[in-house]
Motif scaffolding. Sequence first.
Motif, PDB file in Angstrom:
ATOM      1  N   SER A  40     -44.751 -35.266  19.281  1.00 18.66           N
ATOM      2  CA  SER A  40     -43.724 -35.923  20.077  1.00 18.66           C
ATOM      3  C   SER A  40     -42.895 -36.874  19.229  1.00 18.66           C
ATOM      4  O   SER A  40     -41.715 -37.040  19.472  1.00 18.66           O
ATOM      5  CB  SER A  40     -44.359 -36.694  21.245  1.00 18.66           C
ATOM      6  N   GLU A  41     -43.527 -37.523  18.223  1.00 23.77           N
ATOM      7  CA  GLU A  41     -42.781 -38.430  17.357  1.00 23.77           C
ATOM      8  C   GLU A  41     -42.492 -37.799  15.999  1.00 23.77           C
ATOM      9  O   GLU A  41     -41.646 -38.248  15.276  1.00 23.77           O
ATOM     10  CB  GLU A  41     -43.573 -39.724  17.156  1.00 23.77           C
ATOM     11  N   VAL A  42     -43.245 -36.783  15.639  1.00 26.39           N
ATOM     12  CA  VAL A  42     -43.046 -36.116  14.368  1.00 26.39           C
ATOM     13  C   VAL A  42     -42.692 -34.668  14.654  1.00 26.39           C
ATOM     14  O   VAL A  42     -43.567 -33.849  14.925  1.00 26.39           O
ATOM     15  CB  VAL A  42     -44.318 -36.177  13.486  1.00 26.39           C
ATOM     16  N   PRO A  43     -41.423 -34.321  14.675  1.00 27.86           N
ATOM     17  CA  PRO A  43     -41.030 -32.961  14.999  1.00 27.86           C
ATOM     18  C   PRO A  43     -41.683 -31.963  14.064  1.00 27.86           C
ATOM     19  O   PRO A  43     -41.998 -32.274  12.919  1.00 27.86           O
ATOM     20  CB  PRO A  43     -39.502 -32.975  14.800  1.00 27.86           C
ATOM     21  N   SER A  44     -41.860 -30.757  14.582  1.00 28.01           N
ATOM     22  CA  SER A  44     -42.488 -29.713  13.769  1.00 28.01           C
ATOM     23  C   SER A  44     -41.696 -29.511  12.495  1.00 28.01           C
ATOM     24  O   SER A  44     -40.480 -29.432  12.493  1.00 28.01           O
ATOM     25  CB  SER A  44     -42.527 -28.409  14.576  1.00 28.01           C
ATOM     26  N   GLU A  45     -42.429 -29.409  11.385  1.00 24.62           N
ATOM     27  CA  GLU A  45     -41.751 -29.312  10.100  1.00 24.62           C
ATOM     28  C   GLU A  45     -41.165 -27.935   9.845  1.00 24.62           C
ATOM     29  O   GLU A  45     -40.315 -27.755   8.987  1.00 24.62           O
ATOM     30  CB  GLU A  45     -42.730 -29.662   8.964  1.00 24.62           C
ATOM     31  N   VAL A  46     -41.617 -26.903  10.566  1.00 26.63           N
ATOM     32  CA  VAL A  46     -41.071 -25.556  10.434  1.00 26.63           C
ATOM     33  C   VAL A  46     -41.078 -24.919  11.812  1.00 26.63           C
ATOM     34  O   VAL A  46     -41.837 -25.310  12.685  1.00 26.63           O
ATOM     35  CB  VAL A  46     -41.905 -24.708   9.440  1.00 26.63           C
ATOM     36  N   ARG A  71     -32.166 -23.244  10.346  1.00 27.06           N
ATOM     37  CA  ARG A  71     -33.403 -24.012  10.527  1.00 27.06           C
ATOM     38  C   ARG A  71     -33.458 -25.127   9.483  1.00 27.06           C
ATOM     39  O   ARG A  71     -32.584 -25.241   8.636  1.00 27.06           O
ATOM     40  CB  ARG A  71     -34.637 -23.119  10.374  1.00 27.06           C
ATOM     41  N   ARG A  72     -34.510 -25.946   9.585  1.00 26.98           N
ATOM     42  CA  ARG A  72     -34.728 -26.988   8.600  1.00 26.98           C
ATOM     43  C   ARG A  72     -36.233 -27.199   8.423  1.00 26.98           C
ATOM     44  O   ARG A  72     -37.026 -26.885   9.316  1.00 26.98           O
ATOM     45  CB  ARG A  72     -34.078 -28.304   9.007  1.00 26.98           C
ATOM     46  N   VAL A  73     -36.599 -27.725   7.275  1.00 25.66           N
ATOM     47  CA  VAL A  73     -37.991 -28.058   6.979  1.00 25.66           C
ATOM     48  C   VAL A  73     -38.072 -29.576   6.926  1.00 25.66           C
ATOM     49  O   VAL A  73     -37.627 -30.207   5.963  1.00 25.66           O
ATOM     50  CB  VAL A  73     -38.460 -27.442   5.647  1.00 25.66           C
ATOM     51  N   ALA A  74     -38.598 -30.182   7.992  1.00 29.78           N
ATOM     52  CA  ALA A  74     -38.653 -31.641   8.097  1.00 29.78           C
ATOM     53  C   ALA A  74     -39.720 -32.216   7.191  1.00 29.78           C
ATOM     54  O   ALA A  74     -40.783 -31.617   6.980  1.00 29.78           O
ATOM     55  CB  ALA A  74     -38.922 -32.058   9.542  1.00 29.78           C
ATOM     56  N   GLY A  75     -39.434 -33.396   6.623  1.00 28.10           N
ATOM     57  CA  GLY A  75     -40.396 -34.095   5.781  1.00 28.10           C
ATOM     58  C   GLY A  75     -40.309 -33.746   4.316  1.00 28.10           C
ATOM     59  O   GLY A  75     -41.035 -34.319   3.497  1.00 28.10           O
TER      60      GLY A  75
END
Length: 267
Positions: A158-164, A211-215
């Motif tokens: 919920s606070e850390v969106p999925s990284e993929v 798309r994006r790769v978060a973190g």
Amino acid sequence: MTEKQAPKAPSTTALEQRGTGTLASEDGRTSIADTVVSKIAGIATREISGVHDLGGGAARVVGALRERIPGSRTNLSQGVAVEVGERQAAVDIDIVAEYGVAIADLAAAVRRNVIASVERMTGLEVTEVNITVHDVYIEGSDEDAEPSAPASSERGVSEVPSEVPADRPGQPGQPEVDVADRVADAVLAVPGVDALHPGAFGEIATYLPGRRVAGVRITDDRCEVHVVLQWPAGIAETTEAVRAAVRAVVPGPVDVTVGDVVGPGAP
């Protein structure tokens, strides 16, 4: 209200350069967000028998309301304020003690556990831990009648969106695996890493077609990785392991930022 020790603001003069804790080397920088230090201190305080709750009256009311919201999480840093420098940290903690405990002994035990936990996990020197006892909890009081908060998990998205995306790249019909995906997989495989952290505003990411790769953020000369760690993983050891895992994928300096930490018992 019972107060054993007057509150005292963390001594900024005792800290080496105010700001987010940063440990630098030729291989890259390790940054520790203030919220990580406050959560570690909050968890360490709650571990001590005789501590009923953290925070002053207003903070506890807000916390109780927050925990009644379905899907909400316990605020592990409630009642904790920190000052974090380059190599040192100072901590203020507001607590509610259980009736019958020796407050001086309780404060000493909290102080020892907070210092040990913060120094072990972060490598920062704790210069002082100031404890204010705001109240004494008596079993059977009106507070005991408060409905229990719904079960929640500190580990989630919920606070850390999925990284993929849920559909992994490289599968039939999906985009090819990018170097950022390989970095993300390498980081998530490191023991003690719970998730990738997208930054305070979701700004830490590698943007790819559709798309994006978060973190994960990769530039020409270095790689930047933001992570969420699991309690009680040591920050120095875990970030070095992250750095080694990333350098096996992309050469060059690797900057690791610890953006959050999840508490014990998280699934």
